[in-house]
Design a protein around this motif. Structure first.
Motif, PDB file in Angstrom:
ATOM      1  N   GLY A  79      -2.037  -2.638   8.553  1.00  0.00           N
ATOM      2  CA  GLY A  79      -1.342  -1.676   7.691  1.00  0.00           C
ATOM      3  C   GLY A  79      -0.383  -2.373   6.752  1.00  0.00           C
ATOM      4  O   GLY A  79       0.184  -3.433   7.065  1.00  0.00           O
ATOM      5  N   GLU A  80      -0.207  -1.798   5.562  1.00  0.00           N
ATOM      6  CA  GLU A  80       0.740  -2.315   4.565  1.00  0.00           C
ATOM      7  C   GLU A  80       1.486  -1.132   3.951  1.00  0.00           C
ATOM      8  O   GLU A  80       0.912  -0.056   3.780  1.00  0.00           O
ATOM      9  CB  GLU A  80       0.010  -3.074   3.459  1.00  0.00           C
ATOM     10  N   SER A  81       2.734  -1.377   3.608  1.00  0.00           N
ATOM     11  CA  SER A  81       3.510  -0.306   2.973  1.00  0.00           C
ATOM     12  C   SER A  81       4.700  -0.909   2.243  1.00  0.00           C
ATOM     13  O   SER A  81       5.061  -2.072   2.469  1.00  0.00           O
ATOM     14  CB  SER A  81       3.994   0.715   4.011  1.00  0.00           C
TER      15      SER A  81
ATOM     16  N   THR B  44       1.979 -14.167   4.629  1.00  0.00           N
ATOM     17  CA  THR B  44       2.517 -14.291   3.275  1.00  0.00           C
ATOM     18  C   THR B  44       2.480 -12.935   2.584  1.00  0.00           C
ATOM     19  O   THR B  44       1.441 -12.260   2.572  1.00  0.00           O
ATOM     20  CB  THR B  44       1.693 -15.292   2.443  1.00  0.00           C
ATOM     21  N   PHE B  45       3.636 -12.525   2.060  1.00  0.00           N
ATOM     22  CA  PHE B  45       3.690 -11.388   1.142  1.00  0.00           C
ATOM     23  C   PHE B  45       3.737 -11.945  -0.276  1.00  0.00           C
ATOM     24  O   PHE B  45       4.441 -12.923  -0.546  1.00  0.00           O
ATOM     25  CB  PHE B  45       4.956 -10.556   1.364  1.00  0.00           C
TER      26      PHE B  45
ATOM     27  N   VAL C  42       6.208  -6.727  10.316  1.00  0.00           N
ATOM     28  CA  VAL C  42       6.864  -7.780   9.543  1.00  0.00           C
ATOM     29  C   VAL C  42       7.259  -7.200   8.189  1.00  0.00           C
ATOM     30  O   VAL C  42       6.680  -6.210   7.728  1.00  0.00           O
ATOM     31  CB  VAL C  42       5.957  -9.021   9.364  1.00  0.00           C
ATOM     32  N   SER C  43       8.278  -7.812   7.550  1.00  0.00           N
ATOM     33  CA  SER C  43       8.742  -7.280   6.269  1.00  0.00           C
ATOM     34  C   SER C  43       9.354  -8.391   5.429  1.00  0.00           C
ATOM     35  O   SER C  43       9.706  -9.467   5.939  1.00  0.00           O
ATOM     36  CB  SER C  43       9.768  -6.168   6.476  1.00  0.00           C
ATOM     37  N   ALA C  44       9.486  -8.112   4.153  1.00  0.00           N
ATOM     38  CA  ALA C  44      10.133  -9.024   3.207  1.00  0.00           C
ATOM     39  C   ALA C  44      10.814  -8.192   2.134  1.00  0.00           C
ATOM     40  O   ALA C  44      10.194  -7.290   1.559  1.00  0.00           O
ATOM     41  CB  ALA C  44       9.117  -9.977   2.580  1.00  0.00           C
TER      42      ALA C  44
ATOM     43  N   GLU D 183       6.223  -4.213   3.768  1.00  0.00           N
ATOM     44  CA  GLU D 183       6.031  -4.174   5.210  1.00  0.00           C
ATOM     45  C   GLU D 183       4.542  -4.285   5.536  1.00  0.00           C
ATOM     46  O   GLU D 183       3.682  -3.928   4.732  1.00  0.00           O
ATOM     47  CB  GLU D 183       6.599  -2.872   5.796  1.00  0.00           C
ATOM     48  N   ALA D 184       4.271  -4.781   6.742  1.00  0.00           N
ATOM     49  CA  ALA D 184       2.882  -4.858   7.203  1.00  0.00           C
ATOM     50  C   ALA D 184       2.859  -4.859   8.728  1.00  0.00           C
ATOM     51  O   ALA D 184       3.848  -5.215   9.379  1.00  0.00           O
ATOM     52  CB  ALA D 184       2.201  -6.111   6.658  1.00  0.00           C
TER      53      ALA D 184
END
Length: 352
Positions: free
Chosen positions: A9-11, A36-37, A66-68, A23-24
């Motif tokens: 998932g990605e958001s 890697t984002f 995970v997030s950035a 986010e993922a």
């Protein structure tokens, strides 16, 4: 068996006009996995040096969030494209990292700050020569600068030509009411001032309503002075001095309302009685008749200018100019006379 990572998932969240959080959900499949984002304002820039990249590392089994954060570098009302890539040893062996689908988000437009109604205040300091301005501002998720402006004339204020005081800036950390203050000095006593606040970010400027404050008054010298009395060649007495202290509250010694006479041969005066002879003017908001003051060591046959100078902790006021002329000196018609003389302390070589 070893397995490559999996992206589940990605958001994009926490969107502001200048920032976002990517986010993922990634399953590392029990191997140390790097992720890697990357994001850019054009889809074609992904995978190139024009994209902005964030890297991290996870391990373990099962989906992990995970997030950035992009920091405050985005452009308001702009579309951005992003994706996440994950890779572990098995993915390297297979030569194929796990890659999410390309997603997009759009930053909201910039909005001017908000000023909380009724939060503008001006707190006049002790003595009335300074003021602290206060206000609460919502920066609307953008860095905002605050400027207070004041003037003695409302039209000058509305034209933007008043005196300006910086209230500093508010960082872009969310939607909230931040208390801001500014400090102005050099105010005039007994004066009505108009003021307002302006809050500015890249979305525009919010102007607060015009408000007012007043500084406490300086003492008043009531103009009931007669001509100086008891004038001689070298002295004169100033009588019937009326001072309105314009101050109710007792203060430290040396700061209580007082008065003295400024005098001289011109309206510039240039002389005043020494400080210890300054008279106390008392307290209150009505006129007090204070003790007379004698001027001495004057020149005979000379016109003198004088004024009453009154002081309280808020300021000083000087009366209008008044004049008197000393009498001429008596002519010297009598010669000097020598009295008795004697010799004392006589010894072999000296005498007094």
């Amino acid at each position: 068996p070893a397995a490559p990572p999996k992206i589940d998932g990605e958001s994009a969240s926490s969107l502001t006009p200048i920032s976002a959080t990517l986010e993922a959900q990634i399953n590392a499949n029990n191997e140390t996995t790097t992720y890697t984002f990357e994001y850019a304002d054009e889809e074609a820039k992904l995978g190139t040096a024009a994209a902005t990249v964030f890297k991290g590392e996870i391990a373990g089994y099962g989906d992990q969030g995970v997030s950035a954060a992009t920091e405050n570098v985005l452009t308001p009302n702009t579309s951005y494209f992003y994706r996440v890539t994950a890779e572990n040893e098995q993915a390297k062996t297979e030569g194929k990292p796990a890659q999410g689908t390309i997603q997009s988000f759009k930053t909201p437009p910039a909005v001017a700050p908000k000023i909380e109604p009724g939060s503008e205040h001006a707190v006049v300091g002790v003595g009335g020569h300074n003021v602290t301005f206060e206000v609460k501002v919502d920066p609307e998720n953008l860095e905002a600068t605050i400027v207070f402006e004041y003037a003695t004339n409302e039209s000058v204020l509305l034209e933007g030509n008043g005196s300006k005081v910086s209230g500093g800036s508010i960082p872009p950390v969310g939607f909230y009411w931040e208390g801001i203050s500014g400090f102005a000095v050099g105010l005039q006593p007994g004066t009505n001032y108009y003021f307002r606040v302006a809050a500015t970010n890249i979305g525009g400027t919010a102007d607060g309503p015009v408000a007012t404050f007043s500084t406490p008054p300086a003492p008043l010298v009531e103009e009931t002075l007669p001509e100086a009395t008891e004038i001689t060649a070298h002295t004169a007495v100033i009588t019937d001095i009326t001072i309105n202290p314009q101050f109710e509250e007792p203060v430290e010694p040396g700061e209580e309302p007082s008065y003295y006479i400024a005098y001289g041969e011109t309206a510039s005066y240039g002389q005043a009685l020494p400080a210890p002879t300054h008279g106390k003017a008392g307290y209150g908001m009505t006129g007090n008749q204070v003790p007379s003051v004698e001027l001495y060591a004057l020149k005979p046959g000379t016109t003198y200018h004088y004024a009453i100078v009154a002081h309280n902790p808020n300021g000083t006021q000087t009366s209008s100019d008044h004049q008197f002329t000393t009498t001429a000196a008596a002519p010297l018609t009598t010669p000097p006379a020598i009295g008795t003389a004697s010799a004392q302390f006589v010894n072999e070589t000296s005498v007094v």
